[in-house]
Design a protein around this motif. Structure first.
Motif, PDB file in Angstrom:
ATOM      1  N   ALA A  39      45.184  41.547  41.111  1.00 12.44           N
ATOM      2  CA  ALA A  39      46.641  41.634  41.047  1.00 12.44           C
ATOM      3  C   ALA A  39      47.055  42.687  40.014  1.00 12.44           C
ATOM      4  CB  ALA A  39      47.241  40.274  40.702  1.00 12.44           C
ATOM      5  N   SER A  40      46.370  42.705  38.885  1.00 11.37           N
ATOM      6  CA  SER A  40      46.668  43.686  37.844  1.00 11.37           C
ATOM      7  C   SER A  40      46.368  45.100  38.336  1.00 11.37           C
ATOM      8  CB  SER A  40      45.835  43.371  36.593  1.00 11.37           C
ATOM      9  OG  SER A  40      46.019  44.359  35.614  1.00 11.37           O
ATOM     10  N   ALA A  41      45.238  45.259  39.037  1.00 11.03           N
ATOM     11  CA  ALA A  41      44.874  46.577  39.564  1.00 11.03           C
ATOM     12  C   ALA A  41      45.889  47.033  40.607  1.00 11.03           C
ATOM     13  CB  ALA A  41      43.471  46.536  40.168  1.00 11.03           C
ATOM     14  N   VAL A  42      46.357  46.109  41.446  1.00  9.29           N
ATOM     15  CA  VAL A  42      47.366  46.455  42.453  1.00  9.29           C
ATOM     16  C   VAL A  42      48.660  46.884  41.762  1.00  9.29           C
ATOM     17  CG1 VAL A  42      48.861  45.472  44.258  1.00  9.29           C
ATOM     18  CG2 VAL A  42      46.386  45.058  44.310  1.00  9.29           C
ATOM     19  N   ALA A  43      49.049  46.125  40.722  1.00  9.61           N
ATOM     20  CA  ALA A  43      50.270  46.476  39.980  1.00  9.61           C
ATOM     21  C   ALA A  43      50.098  47.829  39.301  1.00  9.61           C
ATOM     22  CB  ALA A  43      50.588  45.397  38.953  1.00  9.61           C
ATOM     23  N   GLN A  53      35.975  31.983  37.838  1.00  8.90           N
ATOM     24  CA  GLN A  53      35.654  33.373  38.142  1.00  8.90           C
ATOM     25  C   GLN A  53      36.556  33.914  39.251  1.00  8.90           C
ATOM     26  OE1 GLN A  53      31.457  33.430  38.980  1.00  8.90           O
ATOM     27  NE2 GLN A  53      30.885  33.351  36.820  1.00  8.90           N
ATOM     28  N   LYS A  54      36.823  33.083  40.264  1.00 16.49           N
ATOM     29  CA  LYS A  54      37.692  33.500  41.360  1.00 16.49           C
ATOM     30  C   LYS A  54      39.095  33.778  40.829  1.00 16.49           C
ATOM     31  CE  LYS A  54      39.546  31.987  45.805  1.00 16.49           C
ATOM     32  NZ  LYS A  54      39.684  30.873  46.733  1.00 16.49           N
ATOM     33  N   LYS A  55      39.591  32.883  39.964  1.00 15.24           N
ATOM     34  CA  LYS A  55      40.927  33.065  39.391  1.00 15.24           C
ATOM     35  C   LYS A  55      40.967  34.349  38.563  1.00 15.24           C
ATOM     36  CE  LYS A  55      44.361  30.819  36.480  1.00 15.24           C
ATOM     37  NZ  LYS A  55      44.582  29.800  35.477  1.00 15.24           N
ATOM     38  N   ASP A  56      39.948  34.571  37.735  1.00 20.61           N
ATOM     39  CA  ASP A  56      39.888  35.801  36.934  1.00 20.61           C
ATOM     40  C   ASP A  56      39.887  37.031  37.829  1.00 20.61           C
ATOM     41  OD1 ASP A  56      39.830  34.299  34.624  1.00 20.61           O
ATOM     42  OD2 ASP A  56      37.692  34.597  34.220  1.00 20.61           O
ATOM     43  N   LEU A  57      39.086  36.978  38.888  1.00 18.04           N
ATOM     44  CA  LEU A  57      39.004  38.107  39.807  1.00 18.04           C
ATOM     45  C   LEU A  57      40.354  38.343  40.499  1.00 18.04           C
ATOM     46  CD1 LEU A  57      37.202  40.258  41.026  1.00 18.04           C
ATOM     47  CD2 LEU A  57      36.503  38.613  42.765  1.00 18.04           C
ATOM     48  N   GLU A  58      41.017  37.265  40.913  1.00 13.52           N
ATOM     49  CA  GLU A  58      42.321  37.400  41.547  1.00 13.52           C
ATOM     50  C   GLU A  58      43.321  38.031  40.584  1.00 13.52           C
ATOM     51  OE1 GLU A  58      43.107  33.387  42.774  1.00 13.52           O
ATOM     52  OE2 GLU A  58      42.097  33.634  44.707  1.00 13.52           O
ATOM     53  N   GLU A  59      43.257  37.614  39.307  1.00 11.71           N
ATOM     54  CA  GLU A  59      44.155  38.192  38.304  1.00 11.71           C
ATOM     55  C   GLU A  59      43.855  39.676  38.101  1.00 11.71           C
ATOM     56  OE1 GLU A  59      43.647  35.731  34.847  1.00 11.71           O
ATOM     57  OE2 GLU A  59      44.834  34.085  35.678  1.00 11.71           O
ATOM     58  N   LYS A  60      42.577  40.038  38.072  1.00  9.61           N
ATOM     59  CA  LYS A  60      42.207  41.443  37.900  1.00  9.61           C
ATOM     60  C   LYS A  60      42.664  42.274  39.098  1.00  9.61           C
ATOM     61  CE  LYS A  60      38.293  40.664  34.826  1.00  9.61           C
ATOM     62  NZ  LYS A  60      36.845  40.641  34.677  1.00  9.61           N
TER      63      LYS A  60
END
Length: 124
Positions: free
Chosen positions: A80-84, A71-78
């Motif tokens: 990062a995607s939102a920042v991009a 879940q932490k990895k998924d959240l980090e990816e989300k």
């Protein structure tokens, strides 16, 4: 002789009482031993169940940690995607603002040309 018989009778009575006492003591020992054996069996079963429960708890904790990591990895990816996406949108907004400024300048220039042409038409 009667004293001897009385002593022999007394000895028989004491021997019978002693034998009865020993029999009672033996029976108590047997019951206690049986009870102790039963308790030992119960203790072994409880120990086995406790070990099983500890293994279950360890497995569940491990699964929860893995799920939390995922879940932490998924959240980090989300994030990062939102920042991009945010950076991309910011770039797009800046580009649109620049285009709007250029269009505004062109509009001002066009209005000046229209005014100049109107002036020439009136003069002609």
């Amino acid at each position: 002789y009667s004293q001897l018989q009385a002593l022999q009778e007394r000895l028989r009575t004491l021997s019978a009482e002693r034998a009865a006492d020993l029999l009672r003591h033996y029976e108590q020992q047997r019951v206690l031993s049986s009870s102790l054996s039963e308790r030992d069996t119960q203790l072994q079963q409880a120990t086995h169940r406790a070990a099983g429960l500890e293994a279950d708890v360890s497995r569940i904790r491990s699964e929860m940690a893995e799920e939390s990591r995922i879940q932490k990895k998924d959240l980090e990816e989300k994030v990062a995607s939102a920042v991009a996406d945010s950076a991309s949108l910011r770039t797009s907004v800046l580009k649109l603002e620049k285009e709007a400024e250029e269009l505004a300048k062109k509009l001002v220039d066009a209005n000046l040309q229209i005014t100049a042409l109107e002036g020439q038409l009136k003069a002609a």
